[in-house]
Write a protein that holds these residues in place. Structure first.
Motif, PDB file in Angstrom:
ATOM      1  N   PRO A 108       0.825  -1.218   0.000  1.00  0.00           N
ATOM      2  CA  PRO A 108       0.000   0.000   0.000  1.00  0.00           C
ATOM      3  C   PRO A 108       0.858   1.267   0.000  1.00  0.00           C
ATOM      4  N   CYS A 109       2.101   1.171   0.524  1.00  0.00           N
ATOM      5  CA  CYS A 109       2.965   2.354   0.543  1.00  0.00           C
ATOM      6  C   CYS A 109       3.633   2.561  -0.811  1.00  0.00           C
ATOM      7  N   GLY A 110       3.341   1.677  -1.753  1.00  0.00           N
ATOM      8  CA  GLY A 110       3.805   1.906  -3.113  1.00  0.00           C
ATOM      9  C   GLY A 110       5.145   1.276  -3.445  1.00  0.00           C
ATOM     10  N   HIS A 111       5.612   0.331  -2.634  1.00  0.00           N
ATOM     11  CA  HIS A 111       6.886  -0.312  -2.947  1.00  0.00           C
ATOM     12  C   HIS A 111       6.668  -1.710  -3.502  1.00  0.00           C
ATOM     13  N   THR A 112       7.562  -2.075  -4.397  1.00  0.00           N
ATOM     14  CA  THR A 112       7.404  -3.356  -5.074  1.00  0.00           C
ATOM     15  C   THR A 112       8.526  -4.311  -4.678  1.00  0.00           C
ATOM     16  N   PHE A 113       8.142  -5.552  -4.400  1.00  0.00           N
ATOM     17  CA  PHE A 113       9.104  -6.605  -4.059  1.00  0.00           C
ATOM     18  C   PHE A 113       8.630  -7.915  -4.673  1.00  0.00           C
ATOM     19  N   CYS A 114       9.529  -8.904  -4.714  1.00  0.00           N
ATOM     20  CA  CYS A 114       9.073 -10.247  -5.055  1.00  0.00           C
ATOM     21  C   CYS A 114       8.147 -10.678  -3.919  1.00  0.00           C
ATOM     22  N   LEU A 115       7.097 -11.407  -4.243  1.00  0.00           N
ATOM     23  CA  LEU A 115       6.154 -11.850  -3.216  1.00  0.00           C
ATOM     24  C   LEU A 115       6.878 -12.592  -2.091  1.00  0.00           C
ATOM     25  N   LYS A 116       7.740 -13.534  -2.475  1.00  0.00           N
ATOM     26  CA  LYS A 116       8.382 -14.370  -1.455  1.00  0.00           C
ATOM     27  C   LYS A 116       9.360 -13.577  -0.599  1.00  0.00           C
ATOM     28  N   CYS A 117      10.025 -12.608  -1.213  1.00  0.00           N
ATOM     29  CA  CYS A 117      10.956 -11.767  -0.446  1.00  0.00           C
ATOM     30  C   CYS A 117      10.184 -10.946   0.583  1.00  0.00           C
ATOM     31  N   LEU A 118       9.047 -10.401   0.148  1.00  0.00           N
ATOM     32  CA  LEU A 118       8.247  -9.579   1.060  1.00  0.00           C
ATOM     33  C   LEU A 118       7.717 -10.430   2.210  1.00  0.00           C
ATOM     34  N   GLU A 119       7.230 -11.621   1.882  1.00  0.00           N
ATOM     35  CA  GLU A 119       6.696 -12.501   2.932  1.00  0.00           C
ATOM     36  C   GLU A 119       7.760 -12.804   3.981  1.00  0.00           C
ATOM     37  N   ARG A 120       8.979 -13.065   3.509  1.00  0.00           N
ATOM     38  CA  ARG A 120      10.050 -13.394   4.455  1.00  0.00           C
ATOM     39  C   ARG A 120      10.362 -12.214   5.363  1.00  0.00           C
ATOM     40  N   CYS A 121      10.285 -11.000   4.810  1.00  0.00           N
ATOM     41  CA  CYS A 121      10.523  -9.810   5.625  1.00  0.00           C
ATOM     42  C   CYS A 121       9.424  -9.646   6.665  1.00  0.00           C
ATOM     43  N   LEU A 122       8.182  -9.854   6.218  1.00  0.00           N
ATOM     44  CA  LEU A 122       7.048  -9.660   7.124  1.00  0.00           C
ATOM     45  C   LEU A 122       7.006 -10.732   8.210  1.00  0.00           C
ATOM     46  N   ASP A 123       7.700 -11.860   7.996  1.00  0.00           N
ATOM     47  CA  ASP A 123       7.814 -12.881   9.043  1.00  0.00           C
ATOM     48  C   ASP A 123       8.477 -12.276  10.280  1.00  0.00           C
ATOM     49  N   HIS A 124       9.406 -11.355  10.039  1.00  0.00           N
ATOM     50  CA  HIS A 124      10.187 -10.791  11.148  1.00  0.00           C
ATOM     51  C   HIS A 124       9.533  -9.567  11.771  1.00  0.00           C
ATOM     52  N   CYS A 197      -0.387 -34.249  15.026  1.00  0.00           N
ATOM     53  CA  CYS A 197       0.558 -33.400  15.743  1.00  0.00           C
ATOM     54  C   CYS A 197       0.257 -31.939  15.404  1.00  0.00           C
ATOM     55  N   PRO A 198      -0.582 -31.281  16.223  1.00  0.00           N
ATOM     56  CA  PRO A 198      -0.901 -29.877  15.945  1.00  0.00           C
ATOM     57  C   PRO A 198       0.259 -28.970  16.355  1.00  0.00           C
ATOM     58  N   LEU A 199       0.565 -27.969  15.530  1.00  0.00           N
ATOM     59  CA  LEU A 199       1.696 -27.089  15.823  1.00  0.00           C
ATOM     60  C   LEU A 199       1.275 -25.633  15.782  1.00  0.00           C
ATOM     61  N   HIS A 200       1.832 -24.872  16.712  1.00  0.00           N
ATOM     62  CA  HIS A 200       1.612 -23.432  16.711  1.00  0.00           C
ATOM     63  C   HIS A 200       2.895 -22.802  16.169  1.00  0.00           C
ATOM     64  N   VAL A 201       2.817 -22.205  15.000  1.00  0.00           N
ATOM     65  CA  VAL A 201       4.029 -21.723  14.336  1.00  0.00           C
ATOM     66  C   VAL A 201       4.132 -20.210  14.447  1.00  0.00           C
ATOM     67  N   PHE A 202       5.167 -19.736  15.138  1.00  0.00           N
ATOM     68  CA  PHE A 202       5.336 -18.284  15.266  1.00  0.00           C
ATOM     69  C   PHE A 202       6.744 -17.826  14.921  1.00  0.00           C
ATOM     70  N   GLU A 203       7.744 -18.700  15.068  1.00  0.00           N
ATOM     71  CA  GLU A 203       9.117 -18.302  14.761  1.00  0.00           C
ATOM     72  C   GLU A 203       9.263 -18.056  13.264  1.00  0.00           C
ATOM     73  N   PRO A 204       9.930 -16.945  12.888  1.00  0.00           N
ATOM     74  CA  PRO A 204      10.083 -16.624  11.469  1.00  0.00           C
ATOM     75  C   PRO A 204      10.617 -17.784  10.628  1.00  0.00           C
ATOM     76  N   ARG A 205      11.630 -18.517  11.169  1.00  0.00           N
ATOM     77  CA  ARG A 205      12.222 -19.585  10.356  1.00  0.00           C
ATOM     78  C   ARG A 205      11.221 -20.697  10.073  1.00  0.00           C
ATOM     79  N   TYR A 206      10.320 -20.948  11.043  1.00  0.00           N
ATOM     80  CA  TYR A 206       9.349 -22.012  10.809  1.00  0.00           C
ATOM     81  C   TYR A 206       8.185 -21.537   9.947  1.00  0.00           C
ATOM     82  N   ARG A 207       7.897 -20.238  10.007  1.00  0.00           N
ATOM     83  CA  ARG A 207       6.881 -19.702   9.087  1.00  0.00           C
ATOM     84  C   ARG A 207       7.338 -19.945   7.657  1.00  0.00           C
ATOM     85  N   LEU A 208       8.624 -19.659   7.425  1.00  0.00           N
ATOM     86  CA  LEU A 208       9.200 -19.852   6.093  1.00  0.00           C
ATOM     87  C   LEU A 208       9.146 -21.329   5.703  1.00  0.00           C
TER      88      LEU A 208
END
Ligand SMILES: [Zn+2]
Ligand SMILES: [Zn+2]
Length: 387
Positions: A108-124, A197-208
């Motif tokens: 929304p702020c008008g910046h463009t990234f690869c989808l996967k790159c942006l997702e990895r950033c937003l994990d953190h 085995c239900p998992l609660h995933v919150f750590e950035p590395r596991y989100r990825l």
């Protein structure tokens, strides 16, 4: 005229310093248009729109210039006769991976990234990696829309580079799909074949890790318990993702079920999470006399387990049932599955055993040994319980 060309030069150097700054491209476009260089001006407007797709003012300007262009373009980005050298692949680089945009999305702020790159950033953290604008709401709606115009610009003017970029992406996906060589390892808890085995995933590395397992379509990863010396244990269980529920803040609850056991051959790392080269474990089958003995043992341990479970207090029983489901029925052929009977794993998950003891039994590839070990535990817990 001199002033116009000076303005073009100034704007050009500005674009050189800040290639992803839309305003710089807009200034250059305006300067070019005023200098009468309409073809080049249109290219700059394309850049602006690609970087900031919802910039209406620029779209209108581009349409105006488009009418004056020497080439007849029917749509805004229909300039088929544009010189390819007007657009440099460097202008179309993702500022996160420094590579050509792949599946570009605009924030929304008008910046463009690869989808996967942006997702990895937003994990953190939920901010735009460039301007730090808060993107929590954007993240919550997961409304990542591909910027189609940018894709078109890439396809039209940088076809070869895009094809090369696609190839690299496909190779990465293939590598990530290999479930022998570099299997992602979730280091958390004991998991057993056939047991949920239900998992609660919150750590950035596991989100990825979870996202990748979904993207590649394997929907699998290994589960191991931690090991002080090695990082994670030598044996584990592959988990199959059945369902993922994402929370607005990026956390997720992943519903998995154990599928197969493995032995770790070597440890590795990838993008912050553990990986392993593994070998799948399969029970050794027995025949004839040994099989008769095995079936006898199997039936007797099953009955023992069944009476232990029946003897439990009701609240304990219902707790177990809600966590692990019903006690599986006896298999007609105890050797039918390469993991052996499901009820053994159910029992192993339910019995009050330490992880290390569970791990030893998980690693056994002899059903007979496993049954004997379980019987020993059953005798122990039956004796221990106060009458
Ligand atoms: Zn990127
Ligand atoms: Zn931004």
């Amino acid at each position: 005229m001199r002033n116009f060309s000076q303005a073009v030069q100034d704007a050009d150097s500005l674009c050189g310093i800040k290639p992803l700054w839309t305003k710089a491209h807009c200034l250059k476009a305006t300067a070019l248009s005023e200098a009468g260089q309409n073809d080049e001006a249109l290219q700059e407007y394309f850049m602006c729109i690609a970087l900031k797709p919802d910039w209406t003012k620029v779209k209108l300007e581009a349409q105006k210039v488009n009418k004056l262009c020497s080439f007849q373009a029917t749509t805004l980005c229909g300039g088929r006769t544009v010189h390819a050298d007007l657009l440099d692949s460097g202008d179309m680089e993702c500022s996160l991976c420094m590579r050509l945009f792949y599946e570009p999305v605009a924030t929304p702020c008008g910046h463009t990234f690869c989808l996967k790159c942006l997702e990895r950033c937003l994990d953190h953290n939920p901010n735009c990696p460039l301007c730090k604008e808060n993107l929590s709401e954007y993240l919550a709606t997961r409304g990542y829309s591909k910027t189609l115009l940018m894709e078109e610009v890439l396809q039209r003017y940088l076809g070869d580079e895009l094809a090369e970029r696609k190839k690299i992406h496909e190779e990465e996906m293939k590598e990530l799909s290999n479930l022998n060589q570099e299997v992602p390892i979730f280091v958390c808890t004991m998991a057993f074949p056939t047991i949920p085995c239900p998992l609660h995933v919150f750590e950035p590395r596991y989100r990825l890790m979870i996202r990748r397992s979904m993207e590649t379509g394997t929907k699998q990863f290994g589960m191991c318990i931690a090991d002080e010396l090695k990082g994670f244990a030598d044996y584990g269980c592959m988990l199959q993702v059945r369902d993922v529920k994402f929370f607005p803040d990026g956390r997720s609850v992943v519903d998995t079920i154990g599928v197969s056991r493995f032995k770790v051959l070597s440890h590795g790392q990838r993008d912050g999470y553990n990986t392993a080269k593994i070998e799948y474990l399969v029970d050794k089958k027995v025949e004839a006399e040994e099989l008769v003995e095995l079936v006898k043992l199997h039936d007797s341990v099953y009955d023992q387990a069944d009476s232990w479970f029946t003897s439990l207090k009701d609240n304990m029983k219902s707790q177990i049932l809600s966590h692990f489901g019903h006690f599986p029925s006896k298999d007609p052929d105890p050797q039918a599955s390469p993991c052996g009977p499901a009820w053994c794993w159910w029992l192993l998950a339910v019995l009050p055993l330490e992880n290390r003891a569970q791990l030893t039994i998980l690693a056994m590839t002899s059903l007979k040994d496993r049954l004997i070990a379980i019987r020993r535990v059953l005798i122990f817990v039956t004796r221990k319980r106060p009458r």
